[in-house]
Design a protein around this motif. Structure first.
Motif, PDB file in Angstrom:
ATOM      1  N   ARG B 107       0.881  -1.177   0.000  1.00  0.00           N
ATOM      2  CA  ARG B 107       0.000   0.000   0.000  1.00  0.00           C
ATOM      3  C   ARG B 107       0.904   1.208   0.000  1.00  0.00           C
ATOM      4  O   ARG B 107       1.794   1.332   0.853  1.00  0.00           O
ATOM      5  N   ILE B 108       0.693   2.099  -0.954  1.00  0.00           N
ATOM      6  CA  ILE B 108       1.520   3.305  -1.086  1.00  0.00           C
ATOM      7  C   ILE B 108       0.604   4.508  -0.914  1.00  0.00           C
ATOM      8  O   ILE B 108      -0.380   4.667  -1.643  1.00  0.00           O
ATOM      9  N   GLU B 109       0.959   5.356   0.037  1.00  0.00           N
ATOM     10  CA  GLU B 109       0.150   6.555   0.308  1.00  0.00           C
ATOM     11  C   GLU B 109       1.003   7.792   0.094  1.00  0.00           C
ATOM     12  O   GLU B 109       2.071   7.938   0.688  1.00  0.00           O
ATOM     13  N   THR B 110       0.504   8.705  -0.753  1.00  0.00           N
ATOM     14  CA  THR B 110       1.109  10.023  -0.900  1.00  0.00           C
ATOM     15  C   THR B 110       0.055  11.039  -0.493  1.00  0.00           C
ATOM     16  O   THR B 110      -1.120  10.658  -0.342  1.00  0.00           O
ATOM     17  N   PRO B 111       0.426  12.316  -0.336  1.00  0.00           N
ATOM     18  CA  PRO B 111      -0.591  13.315   0.041  1.00  0.00           C
ATOM     19  C   PRO B 111      -1.761  13.379  -0.924  1.00  0.00           C
ATOM     20  O   PRO B 111      -2.882  13.686  -0.538  1.00  0.00           O
ATOM     21  N   ASN B 112      -1.507  13.100  -2.208  1.00  0.00           N
ATOM     22  CA  ASN B 112      -2.582  13.214  -3.195  1.00  0.00           C
ATOM     23  C   ASN B 112      -3.207  11.900  -3.613  1.00  0.00           C
ATOM     24  O   ASN B 112      -4.340  11.886  -4.101  1.00  0.00           O
ATOM     25  N   GLN B 113      -2.468  10.824  -3.487  1.00  0.00           N
ATOM     26  CA  GLN B 113      -2.963   9.547  -4.025  1.00  0.00           C
ATOM     27  C   GLN B 113      -2.678   8.385  -3.091  1.00  0.00           C
ATOM     28  O   GLN B 113      -1.804   8.481  -2.216  1.00  0.00           O
ATOM     29  N   VAL B 114      -3.423   7.326  -3.329  1.00  0.00           N
ATOM     30  CA  VAL B 114      -3.201   6.083  -2.589  1.00  0.00           C
ATOM     31  C   VAL B 114      -3.263   4.936  -3.595  1.00  0.00           C
ATOM     32  O   VAL B 114      -4.198   4.855  -4.397  1.00  0.00           O
ATOM     33  N   TRP B 115      -2.256   4.027  -3.539  1.00  0.00           N
ATOM     34  CA  TRP B 115      -2.300   2.799  -4.307  1.00  0.00           C
ATOM     35  C   TRP B 115      -2.321   1.659  -3.290  1.00  0.00           C
ATOM     36  O   TRP B 115      -1.379   1.467  -2.532  1.00  0.00           O
ATOM     37  N   ASP B 116      -3.449   0.930  -3.292  1.00  0.00           N
ATOM     38  CA  ASP B 116      -3.589  -0.150  -2.323  1.00  0.00           C
ATOM     39  C   ASP B 116      -3.760  -1.457  -3.076  1.00  0.00           C
ATOM     40  O   ASP B 116      -4.846  -1.778  -3.581  1.00  0.00           O
ATOM     41  N   SER B 117      -2.712  -2.201  -3.190  1.00  0.00           N
ATOM     42  CA  SER B 117      -2.751  -3.510  -3.856  1.00  0.00           C
ATOM     43  C   SER B 117      -2.400  -4.602  -2.868  1.00  0.00           C
ATOM     44  O   SER B 117      -1.766  -5.602  -3.216  1.00  0.00           O
ATOM     45  N   THR B 118      -2.816  -4.418  -1.620  1.00  0.00           N
ATOM     46  CA  THR B 118      -2.569  -5.459  -0.626  1.00  0.00           C
ATOM     47  C   THR B 118      -3.607  -6.562  -0.767  1.00  0.00           C
ATOM     48  O   THR B 118      -4.714  -6.329  -1.288  1.00  0.00           O
ATOM     49  N   ILE B 119      -3.239  -7.737  -0.290  1.00  0.00           N
ATOM     50  CA  ILE B 119      -4.170  -8.875  -0.347  1.00  0.00           C
ATOM     51  C   ILE B 119      -5.341  -8.626   0.593  1.00  0.00           C
ATOM     52  O   ILE B 119      -6.481  -8.973   0.294  1.00  0.00           O
ATOM     53  N   SER B 120      -5.086  -7.978   1.725  1.00  0.00           N
ATOM     54  CA  SER B 120      -6.179  -7.685   2.661  1.00  0.00           C
ATOM     55  C   SER B 120      -7.206  -6.762   2.015  1.00  0.00           C
ATOM     56  O   SER B 120      -8.417  -6.913   2.223  1.00  0.00           O
ATOM     57  N   ARG B 121      -6.749  -5.850   1.197  1.00  0.00           N
ATOM     58  CA  ARG B 121      -7.674  -4.963   0.500  1.00  0.00           C
ATOM     59  C   ARG B 121      -8.517  -5.737  -0.513  1.00  0.00           C
ATOM     60  O   ARG B 121      -9.738  -5.526  -0.637  1.00  0.00           O
ATOM     61  N   LYS B 122      -7.852  -6.653  -1.209  1.00  0.00           N
ATOM     62  CA  LYS B 122      -8.581  -7.460  -2.205  1.00  0.00           C
ATOM     63  C   LYS B 122      -9.655  -8.320  -1.532  1.00  0.00           C
ATOM     64  O   LYS B 122     -10.765  -8.468  -2.039  1.00  0.00           O
ATOM     65  N   LEU B 123      -9.276  -8.877  -0.364  1.00  0.00           N
ATOM     66  CA  LEU B 123     -10.259  -9.700   0.344  1.00  0.00           C
ATOM     67  C   LEU B 123     -11.418  -8.834   0.856  1.00  0.00           C
ATOM     68  O   LEU B 123     -12.586  -9.256   0.825  1.00  0.00           O
ATOM     69  N   LYS B 124     -11.095  -7.638   1.282  1.00  0.00           N
ATOM     70  CA  LYS B 124     -12.152  -6.724   1.754  1.00  0.00           C
ATOM     71  C   LYS B 124     -13.087  -6.383   0.588  1.00  0.00           C
ATOM     72  O   LYS B 124     -14.319  -6.351   0.745  1.00  0.00           O
ATOM     73  N   ASP B 125     -12.499  -6.142  -0.574  1.00  0.00           N
ATOM     74  CA  ASP B 125     -13.319  -5.843  -1.752  1.00  0.00           C
ATOM     75  C   ASP B 125     -14.205  -7.027  -2.112  1.00  0.00           C
ATOM     76  O   ASP B 125     -15.365  -6.852  -2.521  1.00  0.00           O
ATOM     77  N   LEU B 126     -13.640  -8.224  -1.952  1.00  0.00           N
ATOM     78  CA  LEU B 126     -14.421  -9.424  -2.259  1.00  0.00           C
ATOM     79  C   LEU B 126     -15.625  -9.512  -1.335  1.00  0.00           C
ATOM     80  O   LEU B 126     -16.746  -9.792  -1.773  1.00  0.00           O
ATOM     81  N   ARG B 127     -15.389  -9.263  -0.047  1.00  0.00           N
ATOM     82  CA  ARG B 127     -16.502  -9.293   0.914  1.00  0.00           C
ATOM     83  C   ARG B 127     -17.529  -8.254   0.553  1.00  0.00           C
ATOM     84  O   ARG B 127     -18.737  -8.498   0.550  1.00  0.00           O
ATOM     85  N   GLU B 128     -17.069  -7.051   0.245  1.00  0.00           N
ATOM     86  CA  GLU B 128     -18.016  -5.951  -0.046  1.00  0.00           C
ATOM     87  C   GLU B 128     -18.745  -6.151  -1.356  1.00  0.00           C
ATOM     88  O   GLU B 128     -19.875  -5.672  -1.521  1.00  0.00           O
ATOM     89  N   ALA B 129     -18.129  -6.892  -2.285  1.00  0.00           N
ATOM     90  CA  ALA B 129     -18.786  -7.126  -3.586  1.00  0.00           C
ATOM     91  C   ALA B 129     -20.058  -7.938  -3.398  1.00  0.00           C
ATOM     92  O   ALA B 129     -20.998  -7.839  -4.186  1.00  0.00           O
ATOM     93  N   PHE B 130     -20.114  -8.740  -2.334  1.00  0.00           N
ATOM     94  CA  PHE B 130     -21.317  -9.548  -2.085  1.00  0.00           C
ATOM     95  C   PHE B 130     -22.245  -8.880  -1.096  1.00  0.00           C
ATOM     96  O   PHE B 130     -23.187  -9.470  -0.657  1.00  0.00           O
TER      97      PHE B 130
END
Lengths: 179, 130
Positions: B107-130
């Protein structure tokens, strides 16, 4: 002049026709006179009264017969009238019954229609509720399945993901950022 | 006298840094301004605003890198180069953090942007998709 009957009695003292019948003339004449007297008495005093009584009785009977006849006629008229009234009443009752039956049929039909409409509405509402419940259940199942998959994946990844694979993931991200 | 806004303070700080002011001097000036403006409780936000301002100007960006394992020098350099290209800044400052809960990826955070390619994020997205 002696009376004729006495003369006749004297003439008859010998063997005449009457003595052949063994009839005493004196007695006969006496009885005849008595009979006539009785007859006259009866005729004068009894028969008129008897006739009068008979007449009155006859009049009474005739009056009675007349009255009976009138009564019979009145009864017949009354019976006829009663029959007419009964017939009218029966006709009115039949009409009222038919009307009531008709009204009842209409009310029942209306009630059946309303009831069947209500029943159809209830069924539709129940089906809609069922459909909503089914969809809700489906959503819950999907969520549970997703959670299960995510939890399992989490456990597996935590155990299986090694440094090499992790590094390759990160390098993929870097390529994405660099464009 | 009008109250100074946090954004205007941040702009001022960025201006000063571009001019080459020393950090202690700038800090002293900012401290006075913060107290005067009653922004003492918003210092963290002010720092983010300054970082945002500097990134907007293409000067500097500060990136927080969160991963399940230490990155190592090579990967950090690659990330730095990629961020420089993406944010179009002259310099990138990196702050690395290790957090096992992310499981993998970064996960990369800058003042203007965030890139989150962690596995925990993907799993969270999977949960939220349902």
């Amino acid at each position: 002049m002696s009376s004729l009957p006495i003369q006749f009695a004297q003439a008859d003292s010998s063997n005449s026709g009457l003595s052949a019948f063994n009839i005493n003339l004196k007695d006969f004449i006496f009885q005849l006179i008595t009979f006539v007297i009785v007859l006259l008495v009866l005729r004068k005093w009894v028969v008129p009264k008897l006739i009068d009584t008979l007449d009155r009785r006859q009049a009474t009977l005739e009056k009675g017969l007349k009255d009976a006849k009138a009564t019979e006629e009145a009864l017949a008229r009354a019976e006829t009238k009663a029959e007419e009234i009964i017939a009218k009443a029966r006709a009115a009752a039949d009409e009222a019954l038919a009307e009531a039956k008709k009204t009842a049929v209409t009310i029942i039909a209306g009630g059946e229609t309303a009831a069947s409409q209500r029943a159809a509405l209830i069924i539709k509402e129940a089906q809609s509720r069922l459909s909503d419940e089914r969809e809700k259940l489906r959503q819950e199942l999907r969520k549970e399945l997703a959670d299960l998959v995510a939890d399992t994946t989490e456990k597996v990844v935590a155990e299986k993901l090694d440094e090499r694979h992790d590094r390759s993931l990160i390098e993929r991200v870097i390529k994405g950022i660099a464009g | 006298m009008n109250k100074i806004s946090r954004r205007s303070l941040a702009r001022y700080a960025a201006d000063q840094l571009e001019k080459g002011i020393s950090t202690p001097q700038l800090a002293s000036q900012l401290a006075s301004a913060i107290i005067h403006a009653g922004l003492a409780k918003q210092v963290d936000f002010l720092v983010n605003d300054i970082a945002w301002e500097l990134e907007q100007r293409g000067r500097l960006t500060t990136a927080t890198l969160i991963s399940a394992r230490p990155l190592g020098g090579e990967l950090a350099m690659e990330i730095k180069a990629a961020l420089k290209k993406a944010t179009k800044v002259e310099a990138v400052l990196i702050d690395e953090k290790v957090d096992k809960s992310v499981l993998g990826g970064i996960r990369i955070e800058t003042p203007n942007q965030v890139w989150d390619s962690t596995i925990s994020r993907k799993l969270k997205d999977l949960r939220e998709a349902f």
